[in-house]
Design an enzyme around this catalytic site. Structure first.
Site, PDB file in Angstrom:
ATOM      1  N   HIS A 121       0.841  -1.192   0.000  1.00 26.56           N
ATOM      2  CA  HIS A 121       0.000   0.000   0.000  1.00 26.56           C
ATOM      3  C   HIS A 121       0.881   1.248   0.000  1.00 26.56           C
ATOM      4  O   HIS A 121       2.058   1.194   0.355  1.00 26.56           O
ATOM      5  CB  HIS A 121      -0.895   0.024   1.249  1.00 26.56           C
ATOM      6  CG  HIS A 121      -2.018  -0.963   1.208  1.00 26.56           C
ATOM      7  ND1 HIS A 121      -2.888  -1.068   0.145  1.00 26.56           N
ATOM      8  CD2 HIS A 121      -2.422  -1.896   2.116  1.00 26.56           C
ATOM      9  CE1 HIS A 121      -3.773  -2.012   0.390  1.00 26.56           C
ATOM     10  NE2 HIS A 121      -3.509  -2.534   1.581  1.00 26.56           N
TER      11      HIS A 121
ATOM     12  N   CYS B  79      -0.164   1.704  -5.422  1.00 26.55           N
ATOM     13  CA  CYS B  79      -1.149   2.580  -6.068  1.00 26.55           C
ATOM     14  C   CYS B  79      -0.547   3.963  -6.305  1.00 26.55           C
ATOM     15  O   CYS B  79       0.334   4.409  -5.569  1.00 26.55           O
ATOM     16  CB  CYS B  79      -2.383   2.732  -5.185  1.00 26.55           C
ATOM     17  SG  CYS B  79      -3.328   1.229  -4.999  1.00 26.55           S
TER      18      CYS B  79
END
Length: 199
Positions: free
Chosen positions: A114, A175
């Site tokens: 993440h 991301c």
């Protein structure tokens, strides 16, 4: 009328506090999980004569703990654990290996993470990596040194970045800031350092 405005103001303050507390709660959970993982790793002291270890009283099995790797990217001061399997629980805690049981010298070794909520957690600073930067993956008494040779932004459906390769390489995935695309950092293996050499 005045009472209504006061209630609206109070409600907005409460909503604001909830939004601020959510990332702080996630960060606290992650810090607590990493501390527990570090404690479990510290208890994993293998007896070289008998091959046994202390009895583990953690949520991780000995096999899972033995699969934990570390990833370092000196240019962005990153040093994170890499857990052996990609699950939601593992991603909330650390970086994860996408293909379980794959060795770093075999094809395309891919790691997901993440962005993290703030600071240097997970892959938050990965977008600051440059071509030529060094990536170090430590596993099983060896340090695999990679040199970054490709940085790109792709759509989530573009999974060919995970395809295996003939030559050993590493792929780091997170991301983008918007969350709509993926940042991909690739590197080629340039050196393997045995633990005895690293000391």
């Amino acid at each position: 009328m005045r009472k209504g405005k006061s209630l609206i103001g109070l409600a907005l303050i409460v909503v604001g506090m909830v939004f601020v507390s959510i990332p702080l709660y996630h960060e606290w959970q992650q810090t607590k999980g990493v501390s527990a993982l570090e404690g479990a790793l510290a208890s994993l002291e293998v007896d070289p004569l008998h091959g046994s270890s202390q009895e583990l009283t953690t949520e991780w099995t000995q096999e899972e703990l033995e699969e934990v790797k570390t990833l370092e990217i000196p240019s962005i001061e990153l040093e994170q654990y890499v857990l052996g399997e990609t699950t939601e629980e593992n991603l909330a805690l650390a970086l994860t290996q996408i293909n379980p049981n794959q060795a770093p010298e075999d094809g395309n070794f891919s790691i997901a993470g993440h962005r993290g909520y703030r600071g240097d957690r997970h892959f938050r600073q990965l977008s600051n990596v440059s071509d030529g930067d060094e990536v170090r993956l430590t596993a099983d008494g060896k340090t695999y040194v990679y040199e970054v040779n490709s940085i790109s932004i792709v759509d989530p459906t573009q999974t060919d970045v995970l395809d295996d390769s003939d030559d050993p390489e590493i792929t780091l995935i997170t991301c983008t800031l918007s969350g709509e695309q993926r940042l991909i950092v690739k590197g080629v293996l340039v050196e393997i350092i045995e633990e005895a050499q690293a000391v």
